[in-house]
Scaffold this active site. Sequence first.
Site, mmCIF file in Angstrom:
data_model
loop_
_atom_site.group_PDB
_atom_site.id
_atom_site.type_symbol
_atom_site.label_atom_id
_atom_site.label_comp_id
_atom_site.label_asym_id
_atom_site.label_seq_id
_atom_site.Cartn_x
_atom_site.Cartn_y
_atom_site.Cartn_z
ATOM 1 N N GLY A 169 53.480 -30.527 30.894
ATOM 2 C CA GLY A 169 54.890 -30.761 30.606
ATOM 3 C C GLY A 169 55.701 -30.837 31.882
ATOM 4 O O GLY A 169 55.396 -31.599 32.808
ATOM 5 N N GLY A 170 56.755 -30.001 31.950
ATOM 6 C CA GLY A 170 57.657 -30.027 33.095
ATOM 7 C C GLY A 170 56.956 -29.726 34.408
ATOM 8 O O GLY A 170 57.437 -30.114 35.476
ATOM 9 N N GLY A 185 51.383 -64.547 52.888
ATOM 10 C CA GLY A 185 52.330 -63.427 52.802
ATOM 11 C C GLY A 185 51.758 -62.164 53.396
ATOM 12 O O GLY A 185 52.498 -61.300 53.883
ATOM 13 N N ALA A 186 50.436 -62.058 53.355
ATOM 14 C CA ALA A 186 49.812 -60.844 53.870
ATOM 15 C C ALA A 186 50.070 -60.701 55.372
ATOM 16 O O ALA A 186 50.235 -59.593 55.882
ATOM 17 C CB ALA A 186 48.325 -60.866 53.576
HETATM 18 C C1 HXC Z 1 55.091 -19.752 26.902
HETATM 19 C C2 HXC Z 1 52.846 -20.070 27.231
HETATM 20 C C3 HXC Z 1 53.056 -21.444 27.531
HETATM 21 C C4 HXC Z 1 54.383 -21.931 27.481
HETATM 22 C C5 HXC Z 1 50.950 -21.028 27.691
HETATM 23 N N1 HXC Z 1 51.537 -19.869 27.341
HETATM 24 N N2 HXC Z 1 51.859 -22.003 27.792
HETATM 25 N N3 HXC Z 1 53.846 -19.229 26.923
HETATM 26 N N4 HXC Z 1 55.359 -21.055 27.170
HETATM 27 N N5 HXC Z 1 54.676 -23.196 27.766
HETATM 28 C C6 HXC Z 1 50.900 -18.567 27.117
HETATM 29 C C7 HXC Z 1 50.012 -18.542 25.883
HETATM 30 O O1 HXC Z 1 50.786 -18.277 24.748
HETATM 31 C C8 HXC Z 1 49.055 -17.421 26.232
HETATM 32 O O2 HXC Z 1 49.705 -16.201 25.999
HETATM 33 C C9 HXC Z 1 48.880 -17.554 27.731
HETATM 34 O O3 HXC Z 1 50.017 -18.316 28.184
HETATM 35 C C10 HXC Z 1 47.616 -18.311 28.107
HETATM 36 O O4 HXC Z 1 47.588 -19.528 27.384
HETATM 37 P P1 HXC Z 1 46.272 -20.015 26.603
HETATM 38 O O5 HXC Z 1 46.698 -21.106 25.686
HETATM 39 O O6 HXC Z 1 45.574 -18.830 26.007
HETATM 40 O O7 HXC Z 1 45.396 -20.583 27.803
HETATM 41 P P2 HXC Z 1 44.428 -21.832 27.834
HETATM 42 O O8 HXC Z 1 43.535 -21.809 26.618
HETATM 43 O O9 HXC Z 1 43.777 -21.794 29.168
HETATM 44 O O10 HXC Z 1 45.361 -23.122 27.700
HETATM 45 C C11 HXC Z 1 46.297 -23.402 28.716
HETATM 46 C C12 HXC Z 1 47.251 -24.550 28.264
HETATM 47 C C13 HXC Z 1 47.875 -24.142 26.880
HETATM 48 C C14 HXC Z 1 46.461 -25.847 28.148
HETATM 49 C C15 HXC Z 1 48.295 -24.703 29.330
HETATM 50 O O11 HXC Z 1 48.397 -22.789 26.958
HETATM 51 C C16 HXC Z 1 48.950 -25.082 26.484
HETATM 52 O O12 HXC Z 1 48.694 -26.166 25.960
HETATM 53 N N6 HXC Z 1 50.222 -24.644 26.687
HETATM 54 C C17 HXC Z 1 51.370 -25.475 26.358
HETATM 55 C C18 HXC Z 1 51.463 -26.624 27.294
HETATM 56 C C19 HXC Z 1 52.630 -27.539 27.022
HETATM 57 O O13 HXC Z 1 52.612 -28.345 26.096
HETATM 58 N N7 HXC Z 1 53.673 -27.354 27.797
HETATM 59 C C20 HXC Z 1 54.787 -28.212 27.696
HETATM 60 C C21 HXC Z 1 55.985 -27.395 27.431
HETATM 61 S S1 HXC Z 1 57.295 -28.571 27.304
HETATM 62 P P3 HXC Z 1 48.911 -14.864 25.562
HETATM 63 O O14 HXC Z 1 49.990 -13.885 25.255
HETATM 64 O O15 HXC Z 1 48.093 -15.229 24.389
HETATM 65 O O16 HXC Z 1 48.086 -14.486 26.762
HETATM 66 C C22 HXC Z 1 57.797 -28.852 28.890
HETATM 67 C C23 HXC Z 1 58.921 -29.821 28.983
HETATM 68 C C24 HXC Z 1 59.748 -29.553 30.194
HETATM 69 O O17 HXC Z 1 57.282 -28.343 29.831
HETATM 70 C C25 HXC Z 1 60.413 -30.806 30.620
HETATM 71 C C26 HXC Z 1 61.204 -30.610 31.849
HETATM 72 C C27 HXC Z 1 61.632 -31.922 32.383
#
Ligand code: HXC
Length: 518
Positions: free
Chosen positions: A173-174, A408-409
């Site tokens: 994501g971000g 052009g190159a």
């Molecule tokens: C809060 C989060 C989090 C998030 C992960 N965690 N991502 N908590 N916000 N964005 C937490 C999980 O709940 C978990 O907590 C711990 O971190 C570890 O994550 P896991 O999923 O257990 O790890 P893993 O299996 O290794 O997977 C990692 C991952 C997955 C692939 C990154 O966590 C995931 O898909 N996260 C979301 C990614 C995503 O879509 N982000 C986009 C957000 S939107 P616990 O308590 O269980 O340990 C964005 C837009 C911003 O970013 C735009 C700005 C311009």
Amino acid sequence: MDVNGKIYKDFLSRIERFKVQNGPDKNKKQHLKGKLHARERIALLFDKNSFEELDAFVTSATPDTGFGKIDEAFGDGVVIGHGRVNGRLVYVYSQDFTVMGGSLGAVHARKIMKVQELALRVGAPIIGLIDSGGARIQEGVASLAGYTSIFHNNIRSSGVIPQISVILGPAAGGAVYSPALTDFVFMTKKTSYMFLTGPDVVKEVLNEVVTFDELGGAETHARKSGVANFIYEDEENTILGVKKLLSFFPSNNLENPPYIEPSSKKEKDVDKLRLIVPDDPNKPYDVKKVIELIIDQDSFFEASELFAPNIVTGFARLNGKAIGIVANQPKILAGVIDINSSNKAARFVRFCDAFNIPLLVLEDVPGFLPGLNQEHNGIIKHGAKLLFAFSEATVPKITVILRKAYGGAFCVMNSKNIGGDYNFAWPTAEIAVMGPEGAVSILYRKEIQSTEDPKKLKMEFAAKYRHEVANPYIADEKGYIDEVIDPADTRKKLIIAFETLENKHVDQPERKHGNIPL
Ligand code: HXC
């Protein structure tokens, strides 16, 4: 302060809590995933005992909304501070995946911004060690605002201090846009990923089934998207790569790159340069062999090696001084300029120009790649970026035409007409409006069509054209290049030529900024 008193005891108890929270268990958690912990990475990056941490005790501002667990760890999932890399000051932020997945909330963002702003204020490079699930879901808009401010800082720092992003876990994501705004992106194979949304969402929204690696692994970004400039097998080598890259850079745009004594004073076997370009103009050769024979021993550090390999970009040293090299690669697609190679080289040229790194261009290019695919995808616009970048660059710029410089190159690859300071050519250079075969097909169409053996006649005309029109002496006589040189003299000539340009100054017309064709 009374060292046995209440205030001091309180201080020690905080330190103890900090140690427990950041103890060996954290490392274990990361090691199970094949990764290092945020602090272990910092230890690898900096000279021994030089790291000074900031904001170690801040706590999270994440509200308990009932959605997901809130970690209470100090630091809010990111370690920030500064240290020395080979003696030079560098700022760092290192995300801690063991705290809420390294996700970014308001405090986490403020910490990153703190080091960004300090680095900019003092003129030192900044490195982001990234391992993050993106915007912290529980913090909602505060996370989005935090990311946006980080992007704003990235953009304000662009061209002022070197910014490097090192992806060592997920960057989701971000988390991907800050790296995209920095100068160079490193990734580790197998343990790092960059994507806007992960495979699950891709499946749900587009019904496409992809693995993490296919979607955003290191190989994908190094070969296909070009987002990653450097990839390595493991974190140790990745961080060594970062240190090596930094060795070519000044700390900021007002300084010159550091001088590093050449490791070997041994004379190079420069005579070999006379034999690299084959007699047959259609035969490929490896331009990296030319590079190795010109630069200081083992000093070449290639950037974006796997993306658009028909153009080679990288840093090197010439007599101890850093240079940036852009070289057409005849071994791949005959070194033709296409959309990807234009983008790759243009960005590289702009980096070198921003940070006072002189440019060396090694030219052997039959032209721009024609065809439907390239035209429809905008080779006109993308090719113009390279022209813009070279033309705009005010650092010392030298071109050596090794063989083909057609159409052009010729103009684009830092010709004198767009400000090339010295343009040399080897005797094997071919400089003309277009390649011999194309040229004689236009000039002698009637003769070729009316003969019994058109192929033979075309070859004869082409050989005559190559000899009489496309030779480098015509460009030399008319002053479009500076000198036809013996290939064996190239290193010597370049050292002298770059020395003359050390005090180069170019007056620029006053303007806000140019409008590069993006
Ligand atoms: C809060 C989060 C989090 C998030 C992960 N965690 N991502 N908590 N916000 N964005 C937490 C999980 O709940 C978990 O907590 C711990 O971190 C570890 O994550 P896991 O999923 O257990 O790890 P893993 O299996 O290794 O997977 C990692 C991952 C997955 C692939 C990154 O966590 C995931 O898909 N996260 C979301 C990614 C995503 O879509 N982000 C986009 C957000 S939107 P616990 O308590 O269980 O340990 C964005 C837009 C911003 O970013 C735009 C700005 C311009």
